[in-house]
Structure formats: C-alpha cells, structure tokens
Design an enzyme around this catalytic site. Sequence first.
Site, PDB file in Angstrom:
ATOM      1  N   GLY A  72       0.850  -1.193   0.000  1.00  0.00           N
ATOM      2  CA  GLY A  72       0.000   0.000   0.000  1.00  0.00           C
ATOM      3  C   GLY A  72       0.877   1.232   0.000  1.00  0.00           C
ATOM      4  O   GLY A  72       2.092   1.132   0.188  1.00  0.00           O
ATOM      5  N   LYS A  95       4.794  11.553  -3.842  1.00  0.00           N
ATOM      6  CA  LYS A  95       5.677  10.484  -3.376  1.00  0.00           C
ATOM      7  C   LYS A  95       6.683  11.132  -2.421  1.00  0.00           C
ATOM      8  O   LYS A  95       7.221  12.202  -2.740  1.00  0.00           O
ATOM      9  CB  LYS A  95       6.396   9.888  -4.596  1.00  0.00           C
ATOM     10  N   ASP A 107       9.508   5.170   6.899  1.00  0.00           N
ATOM     11  CA  ASP A 107       9.400   6.545   7.403  1.00  0.00           C
ATOM     12  C   ASP A 107       8.586   7.451   6.481  1.00  0.00           C
ATOM     13  O   ASP A 107       8.399   8.639   6.780  1.00  0.00           O
ATOM     14  CB  ASP A 107      10.801   7.144   7.621  1.00  0.00           C
ATOM     15  N   GLY A 108       8.141   6.900   5.339  1.00  0.00           N
ATOM     16  CA  GLY A 108       7.305   7.694   4.436  1.00  0.00           C
ATOM     17  C   GLY A 108       8.059   8.767   3.667  1.00  0.00           C
ATOM     18  O   GLY A 108       7.456   9.582   2.970  1.00  0.00           O
ATOM     19  N   ASP A 231       3.008  -5.105  -7.902  1.00  0.00           N
ATOM     20  CA  ASP A 231       2.525  -3.799  -7.433  1.00  0.00           C
ATOM     21  C   ASP A 231       3.104  -2.663  -8.266  1.00  0.00           C
ATOM     22  O   ASP A 231       2.667  -1.523  -8.139  1.00  0.00           O
ATOM     23  CB  ASP A 231       2.865  -3.586  -5.953  1.00  0.00           C
TER      24      ASP A 231
HETATM   25  P1  AMP Z   1       8.439   0.734  -4.128  1.00  0.00           P
HETATM   26  O1  AMP Z   1       9.764   0.109  -3.976  1.00  0.00           O
HETATM   27  O2  AMP Z   1       8.476   2.235  -4.180  1.00  0.00           O
HETATM   28  O3  AMP Z   1       7.611   0.155  -5.216  1.00  0.00           O
HETATM   29  O4  AMP Z   1       7.680   0.423  -2.745  1.00  0.00           O
HETATM   30  C1  AMP Z   1       7.293  -0.858  -2.339  1.00  0.00           C
HETATM   31  C2  AMP Z   1       6.443  -0.733  -1.091  1.00  0.00           C
HETATM   32  O5  AMP Z   1       7.230  -0.209  -0.005  1.00  0.00           O
HETATM   33  C3  AMP Z   1       5.267   0.210  -1.255  1.00  0.00           C
HETATM   34  O6  AMP Z   1       4.192  -0.299  -0.483  1.00  0.00           O
HETATM   35  C4  AMP Z   1       5.804   1.487  -0.695  1.00  0.00           C
HETATM   36  O7  AMP Z   1       4.792   2.366  -0.261  1.00  0.00           O
HETATM   37  C5  AMP Z   1       6.657   1.002   0.464  1.00  0.00           C
HETATM   38  N1  AMP Z   1       7.712   1.956   0.799  1.00  0.00           N
HETATM   39  C6  AMP Z   1       8.793   2.264   0.071  1.00  0.00           C
HETATM   40  N2  AMP Z   1       9.541   3.208   0.689  1.00  0.00           N
HETATM   41  C7  AMP Z   1       8.898   3.513   1.848  1.00  0.00           C
HETATM   42  C8  AMP Z   1       9.163   4.416   2.918  1.00  0.00           C
HETATM   43  N3  AMP Z   1      10.232   5.208   2.936  1.00  0.00           N
HETATM   44  N4  AMP Z   1       8.260   4.470   3.934  1.00  0.00           N
HETATM   45  C9  AMP Z   1       7.172   3.685   3.921  1.00  0.00           C
HETATM   46  N5  AMP Z   1       6.871   2.816   2.950  1.00  0.00           N
HETATM   47  C10 AMP Z   1       7.724   2.722   1.930  1.00  0.00           C
HETATM   48 MG    MG Z   2       6.042   0.648  -6.159  1.00  0.00          MG
END
Ligand code: AMP
Ligand code: MG
Length: 462
Positions: A72, A95, A107-108, A231
Amino acid sequence: MNSPLSYTTLPETLWAPANVHKFPALEWVIGSFDGTELPPREWIRLIADTENSSSIAQAYGGHQFGHWNILGDGRALLFQEIHAKNGDLFDIGLKGSGRTPLSRGGDGRAQLGYMLKEFLISEWFHAMRIPTTRSLGVLTTGETVQRERPEPGAVLIRKARSHIRVGTFQFAAAKGGASLVKELLQFTGVRHLRNKDVSALDLLRKTVESQAKLIAVWMSIGFIHGVMNTDNMTISGETIDFGPCAFQDEFHFDQVYSQIDQNGRYAYENQPHIALWNLYRLAEALLPLIDGDQDHARQKAKEALDQFNTIYDSEWLRLFQSKLGISPAHSDTDDCTLAKDFLSEMESNSADFTNSFLALEDLVLGQGPGPKVSTAWTTRWLARTSKKPDTLTRLQSSNPRIIPRTHFIKQAIDAVLAGDRKMLTDFHAAITHPMVELTQDGAGFKNPPLPHEKVPYTTCGT
Ligand code: AMP
Ligand code: MG
C-alpha cells in the site's frame, strides 16, 4: 480542502485517509515544461496545506521478487483527481509525502536523488511518447533523509491515468473476494474504458494488450525496469515506479542493474516473461468473475493470456524494423532474424545499445565507422535497405539521440547535492528533445557513454 476523490466511492478496505506531513520548508527544485499545469508557488501552497483531508493512501498487495506481500502507499498518496480537456480523469499523487496508515515500518520519506532520477527518466519517456506516469515537479522538504548517505528529503508530484495496479486487484481478491474485485472492476471500467459493465475477461484482454505493447517498447529502447513486482505494474499500461531502473549502455541480454535483483529475475531478456507472469496473477484475481465454472474461467483466461506473446512479438518486430530503418509494412521473419542477430553481435562486441542504432546512419551516409558488428551482418542489412530512399529518415525518426544514461543522471544529482543545478536543467532540456539534432544544451549528453559501470546508482529507495 479539495473535493472528495472518486476513489473513495470504493469500499474503505481499498484506501485509508492520509494527510501530507507538515514539512519544515518546501522548496521547488525542478518541474516539467507543461504550461497547462499549476505554477510552482501554487503547488507549494497546496502541498503545505497539510489539512487537505481529501487525500488518501491506496491499499494494494504485490508479488515482490515472486513473494506475496500486503503493501500500500507507504510513502505516497493520492492527492487530487483532475480532468483533462477530453474529459479523462487523471490522478495527481505525491511520493515522499510522509507516513500513512499503510507505511508499515517505513518513514514515508524519499531522498532528493531518487526523486530527481524518477523525474528525469519519466520526462524522457513522456517526450518519447511512451506510456508513463509523469512527474510534474520535485520539491525539497527541508528535512534530511538518511539512507546509504544523508540527503535532502524530497516530494515528487506524479500524474497518472490511475494508480490501479495488478497488485490492487490481487489485494481486493485477497481481502474482499469476488464482490470487492467486482467493485474495483467496475470502477476501473469507468475510469479506463468508459464502461461500467466491462467484463473481467475484457479487462484482462486489454491489460494483456497494453502491457505486451509497453514491454516491447522497453525492449526497443534498452530499458531495464529493475523491479517488475506486481505492485509496480499498472492496469492503464503506463510505466510506473522508476526505482533501480537503467538503460543499457554496453548491451547484454542478461543485464541487471539493481543490486537487490541477485538472481536476475528482472534482467533485460526476462522482462516479457515476467510481465506475463504478473498478468497470470491478475487473471487469478479475476477468475471468479470470468465464469461461474472455474474450469471454463481458467480456459478463457488462458486464451487471453496466450495473446501476450502474439502481440508482443509483432510489436517487437515492428519497433525493431523501424529502428533498423526498415518499413514495418509487412511482417518478415528475415527481419526478425536480422534484428536479433544485430543484438547478438552487439553483445559479442561489447557495443553500446543506443549508439549502435545511431551508427547505422554512417552506413547510409557513407561516412563514419558504422556499428560495431560483423561485415556479414552489415552486408545483409545493406542488401535489405539499399535503394530505399526513406531509410535515413526512418532511422532518424526511430532512434533517440539522447537517453537519460545512469552516469549523466548521477552527475546531475551529485551537482544538485553540491548546490549547482545547471547540469540538471541542461540535462532536462536535452531530454525533452530526444530525437532532434543536437542543440547546444544537448551536445554534451550524447557521446561517448562512460565505460560500463557494474555498480551504478540504482539501489532501492526504501
Ligand atoms: P516501491 O519500492 O516504491 O515500489 O515500494 C514498495 C512498497 O514499499 C510500497 O508499499 C511502498 O509504499 C513502500 N515503501 C517504500 N519506501 C517507503 C518508505 N520510505 N516508507 C514507507 N513505505 C515505503
Ligand atoms: Mg512501487
């Protein structure tokens, strides 16, 4: 406050309210040249309005490197929906906008370097008219974010036809079964096909088609996505999530750039196979809606999935014919062999992917060394293309002169981190005209590529 998002008409299993974090100091770094979008100060005002209670985090799952996980929006959120002139609805996402209820341990936050990389590559995709989510701008947040090294925190503004992923359907099937998948299907039908009553089988067919065509384009530009998890595959057919991605410099069929892809699951040559693997996961989520009789459902889904290879192969041939300066008016098995042999010879001669196609112009103009391939291949190519007056035009209109190479991206990011934005803006200007003859700005970004780097700037941003 913005008006409620249409996505919130879906059950709350699929989303959660999520506001932008209150950042100490938002500052605009770079934006796209699209004059129809908001000016930077308006974006800053909107993003700084952290009580914007209409924004949400979207829930989804995904097979990450083959393993199922509940995911998510953890560092992203859906910020607005906007209408294009033709009435189509677009998502505006952020993002790096802070933690959400779906952040799990994260940490978002996002680092400036990775957001600039996504900005530059998606700008190039957009300029090349390749289906992609688009970055409208990058801002710094006034925070420092620590990963492998400390960097300024950043927020990317992302525009997408939607953020509905294969993993969104998988999540709906896992959490709510056929009834929730049905609601998501209807929503997706309205959104992408203007048809609330779209059948599950039709949605599968459409996604197979758009993804088969998209992956063929990736292959034709030497692009390696790097994290083709379910995803990170959209239902709209747009490229999404430019993480550990890169363009091939020295060409290798089994090239991998991501440090986390230890087994080469997402290597260049595996991309069509993985795309189909992901589409099987979509089909599984849709299966109960395809036919009440699950054996029949499976058979119908299989027929739809079998179209992937047919569509991919013909698109691949059409694109590579163009890249070789050949009219793609008819399908020709000799052309397919000619193109595949070109790639094989590129690989055995350690040739650069993009520049090898550009070097074919030397052979037409009778000047310059031509591509690093055998005389036998060159003779075959000349026999196929000679006396065709449109060969040069076709070559020039099919092969980009400028691509966002990893080392240029890295240099531009390093300069920004050191306080100098000139290379970033020059590179951005060059990227937005990838096909034209070199401008003064673009001249520095063409040749030669740096020697092949085994460990480029491509670790994952998490
Ligand atoms: P991604 O690698 O950007 O496709 O992210 C894969 C999953 O990890 C997704 O659910 C992202 O929202 C989550 N995610 C990636 N980086 C962070 C972060 N810094 N804080 C929280 N969730 C993250
Ligand atoms: Mg992604």
